[in-house]
Scaffold this motif. Structure first.
Motif, short mmCIF file in Angstrom:
data_model
loop_
_atom_site.label_atom_id
_atom_site.label_comp_id
_atom_site.label_asym_id
_atom_site.label_seq_id
_atom_site.Cartn_x
_atom_site.Cartn_y
_atom_site.Cartn_z
N ASN A 1 0.96 -1.21 0.05
CA ASN A 1 0.02 0.16 -0.17
C ASN A 1 0.99 1.30 -0.08
O ASN A 1 2.13 1.28 0.69
CB ASN A 1 -0.96 -0.07 1.02
N ASN B 1 -6.41 1.75 -7.31
CA ASN B 1 -6.75 2.74 -6.15
C ASN B 1 -8.08 2.27 -5.44
O ASN B 1 -9.07 2.26 -6.08
CB ASN B 1 -6.76 4.18 -6.87
N THR B 2 -7.80 1.87 -4.32
CA THR B 2 -8.82 1.25 -3.58
C THR B 2 -9.64 2.37 -2.72
O THR B 2 -10.73 2.21 -2.07
CB THR B 2 -8.53 0.26 -2.78
N ASP B 3 -9.15 3.71 -2.70
CA ASP B 3 -9.72 4.70 -1.82
C ASP B 3 -11.03 4.99 -2.19
O ASP B 3 -12.09 5.10 -1.17
CB ASP B 3 -8.98 5.93 -1.69
N GLY C 1 -13.59 2.00 -1.47
CA GLY C 1 -13.48 2.00 0.09
C GLY C 1 -14.42 2.96 0.79
O GLY C 1 -15.33 2.64 1.78
N GLU D 1 -12.21 -0.34 4.80
CA GLU D 1 -12.78 -0.82 3.80
C GLU D 1 -11.70 -0.81 2.52
O GLU D 1 -11.81 -1.70 1.63
CB GLU D 1 -13.98 -0.06 3.10
N GLN D 2 -10.95 0.28 2.21
CA GLN D 2 -9.79 0.33 1.26
C GLN D 2 -8.92 -0.88 1.52
O GLN D 2 -8.56 -1.16 0.49
CB GLN D 2 -9.33 1.79 1.10
N GLU E 1 -10.31 -4.08 0.26
CA GLU E 1 -10.19 -4.15 -1.05
C GLU E 1 -8.72 -4.69 -1.71
O GLU E 1 -8.63 -5.34 -2.35
CB GLU E 1 -10.64 -2.69 -1.85
N SER E 2 -7.60 -4.02 -1.08
CA SER E 2 -6.48 -4.37 -1.03
C SER E 2 -5.95 -5.65 -0.67
O SER E 2 -5.65 -6.60 -1.65
CB SER E 2 -5.32 -3.51 -0.27
#
Ligand code: NDP
Length: 269
Positions: free
Chosen positions: A61, A102-104, A107, A242-243, A246-247
């Motif tokens: 990350n 990009n999981t922001d 998330g 949450e983000q 996802e990662s």
């Protein structure tokens, strides 16, 4: 042998990501090693190259201030990372390729779905801020809600960003005339004890106010929204978990439980 992951940033000491990923690993029964890694602000790519040459890292990350630099080192990227122009999740492939995601944004949307009682697809959102976090949200949010309006202290940035993502823009001053069900603080104002200069009536008319920042106590933005009478006020801890989920899923192909990990982080200790 444990699969190896890092979270890279500067500063990095404050990061909760190792705690979150350790909890995910424990709950899914996976053997992973996930640690903080401080990079010098200069030469992200060089430091990453040396790290990969010395250790069998599976993924990383990336946080402030390296999300743009991380984007540059990728050989392939997801569509949402391309839209955001920033990468927070790197996957290192055996052939030397680097996949960036990009999981922001997802998330944030996942957390919002849990928190917002109404129908999210009908909500109008006022997004305060035009930095990296706002870009990440705009890569995903507009397809999940009715309308998004961006407002920022430096007005031109809000108008440029809104044009790039095909959403509306407003000055902070003019926002006093509008009504949004959801108000999101994607500025870093809370870090300096400040609140974006929005009329409190905007908070009062909203259903939910959300600060991307998180802290043990209510942030200045959360306090302002609560004082104005917004009925539902949240910080960004849910988005952080949450983000991370996802990662974790991307790297390990298994969905970790979010609710229980979030509850444990919120528990007093
Ligand atoms: P950037 O530095 O890229 O952008 C900062 C933004 O905040 C700019 O729009 C800037 O406005 C605005 N700003 C800063 N100070 C003030 C102030 N006093 N009043 C009004 N606006 C201000 O930061 P990021 O976008 O990367 O991060 C923003 C926040 O989001 C941070 O607090 C970060 O911790 C949080 N975050 C949380 C995540 C989570 O998982 N919960 C994930 C990612 C980020 P201007 O353009 O005028 O300078």
């Amino acid at each position: 042998m444990s699969r190896l992951f890092y979270v890279i940033g500067n500063p990095i000491e404050h990061s909760l990501s190792p705690v979150i990923h350790a909890a995910f690993a424990q709950k899914t029964g996976l053997d992973i090693f996930y640690e903080k890694r401080l990079f010098d602000v200069k030469d992200f790519a060089g430091q990453l190259r040396r790290l990969l040459a010395s250790e069998p890292v599976c993924g990383a990350n990336v946080t402030v201030p390296f999300k743009r630099e991380a984007y540059q080192v990728c050989t392939t990227i997801s569509e949402r990372a391309r839209l955001a122009g920033a990468v927070n999740t790197l996957s290192f492939q055996k052939d030397g390729g680097v996949f960036g995601d990009n999981t922001d944004g997802i998330g944030f949307v996942n957390d919002l779905k849990r928190l917002y009682g109404g129908k999210l697809s009908e909500a109008r959102v006022l997004l305060l801020g035009a930095g990296g976090a706002a870009r990440g949200l705009l890569a995903v949010l507009p397809t999940c809600v009715r309308a998004v309006t961006v407002a920022n202290r430096t007005e031109a940035k809000a108008f440029d960003l809104a044009a790039a993502f095909g959403v509306c823009a407003s000055s902070l001053e003019d926002a006093k005339n509008g009504t949004w069900e959801i108000v999101v603080n994607a500025t870093s104002a809370s870090l300096s004890g400040a609140v974006p200069a929005v009329d409190p009536g905007v908070f009062a008319r909203s259903q939910l106010c959300y600060d991307l920042m998180y802290a043990r106590t209510a942030t200045p933005f959360m306090q302002a929204a609560q004082s104005a009478g917004c009925p539902n006020v949240y910080d960004g801890l849910g988005m952080l978990v949450e983000q991370a989920a996802e990662s974790f899923q991307l790297w390990n192909e298994i969905r970790p439980p979010v609710e229980s990990v979030l509850a444990a982080l919120r528990a007093p200790h």
